[in-house]
Design a protein around this motif. Structure first.
Motif, PDB file in Angstrom:
ATOM      1  N   LYS A 224       0.858  -1.193   0.000  1.00  0.00           N
ATOM      2  CA  LYS A 224       0.000   0.000   0.000  1.00  0.00           C
ATOM      3  C   LYS A 224       0.890   1.238   0.000  1.00  0.00           C
ATOM      4  CE  LYS A 224      -3.976  -2.085   2.317  1.00  0.00           C
ATOM      5  NZ  LYS A 224      -4.926  -2.009   3.450  1.00  0.00           N
ATOM      6  N   ILE A 225       0.876   1.962  -1.117  1.00  0.00           N
ATOM      7  CA  ILE A 225       1.743   3.125  -1.289  1.00  0.00           C
ATOM      8  C   ILE A 225       0.975   4.379  -0.893  1.00  0.00           C
ATOM      9  CG2 ILE A 225       3.124   4.442  -2.937  1.00  0.00           C
ATOM     10  CD1 ILE A 225       3.256   1.853  -4.621  1.00  0.00           C
ATOM     11  N   PRO A 226       1.441   5.115   0.104  1.00  0.00           N
ATOM     12  CA  PRO A 226       0.719   6.317   0.535  1.00  0.00           C
ATOM     13  C   PRO A 226       0.875   7.463  -0.462  1.00  0.00           C
ATOM     14  CG  PRO A 226       2.778   6.105   1.748  1.00  0.00           C
ATOM     15  CD  PRO A 226       2.648   4.856   0.913  1.00  0.00           C
ATOM     16  N   ALA A 227      -0.089   8.364  -0.465  1.00  0.00           N
ATOM     17  CA  ALA A 227      -0.019   9.547  -1.326  1.00  0.00           C
ATOM     18  C   ALA A 227       1.166  10.415  -0.910  1.00  0.00           C
ATOM     19  CB  ALA A 227      -1.314  10.340  -1.223  1.00  0.00           C
ATOM     20  N   GLY A 228       1.847  10.973  -1.906  1.00  0.00           N
ATOM     21  CA  GLY A 228       2.939  11.904  -1.621  1.00  0.00           C
ATOM     22  C   GLY A 228       4.321  11.310  -1.711  1.00  0.00           C
ATOM     23  N   ILE A 229       4.411  10.019  -2.017  1.00  0.00           N
ATOM     24  CA  ILE A 229       5.728   9.376  -2.151  1.00  0.00           C
ATOM     25  C   ILE A 229       6.523  10.074  -3.256  1.00  0.00           C
ATOM     26  CG2 ILE A 229       6.791   7.281  -3.104  1.00  0.00           C
ATOM     27  CD1 ILE A 229       6.269   6.980  -0.180  1.00  0.00           C
ATOM     28  N   ASP A 230       7.844  10.179  -3.053  1.00  0.00           N
ATOM     29  CA  ASP A 230       8.703  10.806  -4.057  1.00  0.00           C
ATOM     30  C   ASP A 230       9.903   9.910  -4.331  1.00  0.00           C
ATOM     31  OD1 ASP A 230       9.573  12.644  -5.877  1.00  0.00           O
ATOM     32  OD2 ASP A 230       9.934  14.256  -4.445  1.00  0.00           O
ATOM     33  N   THR A 231      10.620  10.213  -5.381  1.00  0.00           N
ATOM     34  CA  THR A 231      11.803   9.439  -5.737  1.00  0.00           C
ATOM     35  C   THR A 231      12.800   9.422  -4.582  1.00  0.00           C
ATOM     36  OG1 THR A 231      11.594   9.880  -8.106  1.00  0.00           O
ATOM     37  CG2 THR A 231      13.794   9.335  -7.305  1.00  0.00           C
ATOM     38  N   GLY A 232      13.299   8.240  -4.252  1.00  0.00           N
ATOM     39  CA  GLY A 232      14.263   8.089  -3.163  1.00  0.00           C
ATOM     40  C   GLY A 232      13.632   7.745  -1.829  1.00  0.00           C
ATOM     41  N   ASN A 233      12.317   7.962  -1.698  1.00  0.00           N
ATOM     42  CA  ASN A 233      11.629   7.590  -0.456  1.00  0.00           C
ATOM     43  C   ASN A 233      11.621   6.074  -0.307  1.00  0.00           C
ATOM     44  OD1 ASN A 233       9.032  10.169  -0.471  1.00  0.00           O
ATOM     45  ND2 ASN A 233      11.172  10.254   0.090  1.00  0.00           N
ATOM     46  N   ARG A 234      11.635   5.633   0.953  1.00  0.00           N
ATOM     47  CA  ARG A 234      11.563   4.200   1.238  1.00  0.00           C
ATOM     48  C   ARG A 234      10.379   3.910   2.147  1.00  0.00           C
ATOM     49  NH1 ARG A 234      17.634   1.685   2.322  1.00  0.00           N
ATOM     50  NH2 ARG A 234      18.467   2.050   0.219  1.00  0.00           N
ATOM     51  N   LEU A 235       9.739   2.795   1.878  1.00  0.00           N
ATOM     52  CA  LEU A 235       8.618   2.326   2.682  1.00  0.00           C
ATOM     53  C   LEU A 235       9.044   1.027   3.358  1.00  0.00           C
ATOM     54  CD1 LEU A 235       5.588   2.808   3.388  1.00  0.00           C
ATOM     55  CD2 LEU A 235       5.030   1.332   1.454  1.00  0.00           C
ATOM     56  N   ARG A 236       8.875   0.962   4.680  1.00  0.00           N
ATOM     57  CA  ARG A 236       9.300  -0.222   5.428  1.00  0.00           C
ATOM     58  C   ARG A 236       8.099  -1.113   5.726  1.00  0.00           C
ATOM     59  NH1 ARG A 236      10.516  -0.244  11.780  1.00  0.00           N
ATOM     60  NH2 ARG A 236      11.256  -2.383  12.040  1.00  0.00           N
ATOM     61  N   LEU A 237       8.211  -2.400   5.349  1.00  0.00           N
ATOM     62  CA  LEU A 237       7.198  -3.402   5.682  1.00  0.00           C
ATOM     63  C   LEU A 237       7.818  -4.343   6.706  1.00  0.00           C
ATOM     64  CD1 LEU A 237       5.740  -4.198   2.142  1.00  0.00           C
ATOM     65  CD2 LEU A 237       4.968  -2.517   3.801  1.00  0.00           C
ATOM     66  N   GLN A 238       7.435  -4.137   7.961  1.00  0.00           N
ATOM     67  CA  GLN A 238       8.059  -4.873   9.061  1.00  0.00           C
ATOM     68  C   GLN A 238       7.753  -6.371   8.974  1.00  0.00           C
ATOM     69  OE1 GLN A 238       7.042  -3.283  12.875  1.00  0.00           O
ATOM     70  NE2 GLN A 238       8.553  -4.481  13.982  1.00  0.00           N
ATOM     71  N   GLY A 239       8.803  -7.177   9.143  1.00  0.00           N
ATOM     72  CA  GLY A 239       8.640  -8.620   9.181  1.00  0.00           C
ATOM     73  C   GLY A 239       8.434  -9.275   7.826  1.00  0.00           C
ATOM     74  N   LYS A 240       8.530  -8.509   6.729  1.00  0.00           N
ATOM     75  CA  LYS A 240       8.330  -9.070   5.396  1.00  0.00           C
ATOM     76  C   LYS A 240       9.643  -9.427   4.709  1.00  0.00           C
ATOM     77  CE  LYS A 240       3.818  -8.671   5.326  1.00  0.00           C
ATOM     78  NZ  LYS A 240       2.957  -9.870   5.284  1.00  0.00           N
ATOM     79  N   GLY A 241      10.750  -9.358   5.464  1.00  0.00           N
ATOM     80  CA  GLY A 241      12.043  -9.744   4.911  1.00  0.00           C
ATOM     81  C   GLY A 241      12.282 -11.235   5.088  1.00  0.00           C
ATOM     82  N   GLU A 242      13.553 -11.625   5.164  1.00  0.00           N
ATOM     83  CA  GLU A 242      13.879 -13.038   5.297  1.00  0.00           C
ATOM     84  C   GLU A 242      13.631 -13.531   6.721  1.00  0.00           C
ATOM     85  OE1 GLU A 242      17.833 -13.683   3.891  1.00  0.00           O
ATOM     86  OE2 GLU A 242      17.264 -13.397   1.802  1.00  0.00           O
ATOM     87  N   ALA A 243      13.270 -14.797   6.839  1.00  0.00           N
ATOM     88  CA  ALA A 243      12.961 -15.390   8.138  1.00  0.00           C
ATOM     89  C   ALA A 243      14.228 -15.521   8.983  1.00  0.00           C
ATOM     90  CB  ALA A 243      12.316 -16.766   7.948  1.00  0.00           C
TER      91      ALA A 243
END
Length: 372
Positions: A224-243
């Motif tokens: 889910k990408i929030p309004a206002g994102i710009d180039t270079g911004n990062r969105l963190r999804l906690q716990g969605k990386g490697e186990a």
């Protein structure tokens, strides 16, 4: 044996308090610890500071040193002694505090236990995503596919079946070893090599993950990408990386955005800029002009006599701030278009306009000062 005075080594006076001695040693340890220092002879200076602190931080040993000097800790063979029974707990605490700032953890007297652990957190993942100007402005949902190290569904991350307590560490996951050093004998704990720090072994190894407890899976993830994102911004999804391993937490997924350029809009932070073309007549006489915005067209009043590159503001017609939700503004930059071809009648009209006197205009006044 020619040794430096312990007070001189730590850089404190002979009346220094316990807190001053500890503070001085902390600074030297941070400066010369072999794991973090690149200074010449750092290991020797670090060992020298350890030795001085081991004596001066102990009330009884300090009293002996003040009375007899280094001779109080020299054995019959001329060797260094007298550290049996020294409590390394406080020194360990100091090193833990210092090294944690450099990305280490655990006791400074056991680098192997510092860098390894039965429990290991999963790695983070960085995913680079391209989105359109409109998707960045208004937000959206994107589905992505990732190859991610996940917990094995066959053995639930255990790595095997028919669990039993490890015979080597008796279920603790750690083994203790004895080490001797300049300061005497002390114990260190390291993850058990038999069970890898789990505290348990298995009669049957899982064939799906080959005993690792992890497998690589292809996952569909909704972002889910929030309004206002710009180039270079990062969105963190906690716990969605490697186990993680052995109960360690999963890493995070970071989405890094690259926003495509728009055909007519340019963005600066939360503001939008649009080049608005006008005819000479519209610029001279003024007009009503329909202007496209990302929220739909609006009618803008163009004042008579507007100049090229003048900037008109449309409040609140910019991009929504990704943090505050407040909208930026939109600016229309005037671009007066000079016609390249004219009809005979149009030329006559411009010739009539050429009779218009602009001598009193400030720009012409400045110009005339430099021409005859």
């Amino acid at each position: 044996m020619n040794k430096k005075d312990y007070y001189e080594v730590l850089g404190v006076s002979k009346t220094a308090t316990e807190a001053e001695i500890k503070s001085a040693f902390r600074k030297l340890a941070k400066k010369y610890h072999p794991d973090v220092s690149k200074e010449e002879n750092a290991a020797e200076k670090f060992k020298e500071a350890q030795e001085a602190y081991a004596v001066l931080s102990d009330e009884n040993k300090r009293r002996k040193y003040d009375q007899y000097g280094h001779a109080a800790f020299t054995d019959d063979r001329g060797g260094f002694s007298g550290f049996e029974g020294f409590d390394f707990g406080s020194m360990n605490d100091i090193f833990d505090e210092i090294l944690s700032g450099f990305g280490f953890g655990g006791s400074a007297f056991s680098s192997s236990s510092r860098r390894t652990s039965g429990r290991k957190n999963g790695n983070d993942i960085l995913y680079k995503m391209n989105i359109t100007f409109e998707e960045a402005a208004f937000g959206c949902e994107k589905n992505i596919k990732l190859d991610v190290v996940d917990v094995c569904s066959e053995c639930n991350g255990h790595g095997g079946f028919d669990e039993k307590t490890c015979n080597s560490c008796h279920g603790s996951g750690m083994v203790t070893s004895e080490q001797r050093s300049l300061f005497g004998t002390f114990l260190t704990k390291t993850p058990c090599p038999t069970c890898g720090g789990k505290g348990k072994t298995y009669e049957k190894k899982c064939t799906k993950c080959k005993g690792t407890g992890q497998v690589k899976e292809n996952k569909n993830i909704t972002v889910k990408i929030p309004a206002g994102i710009d180039t270079g911004n990062r969105l963190r999804l906690q716990g969605k990386g490697e186990a993680g391993l052995n109960g360690g937490v999963s890493g995070d997924l970071y989405i890094e955005f690259s926003v495509s350029a728009h055909e007519i809009y340019e963005r600066e932070e939360d503001d939008i800029y649009l080049t608005l073309p006008l005819t000479i007549t519209e610029a001279v006489l003024g007009c009503k002009k329909e202007v496209p915005t990302i929220y739909g067209p609006v009618t803008m009043s163009i004042p008579a006599g507007i100049q090229n590159n003048d900037k008109l503001r449309l409040k609140g017609k910019g991009i929504e701030n990704v943090h505050s939700g407040k909208k930026g503004d939109m600016y229309a930059i005037i671009d007066i278009i000079i016609p390249e071809k004219l009809t005979k009648e149009q030329k006559q009209l411009f010739e009539q306009l050429n009779n218009t006197s602009l001598d009193n205009h400030p720009s012409f006044k400045k110009y005339k000062n430099y021409v005859k």
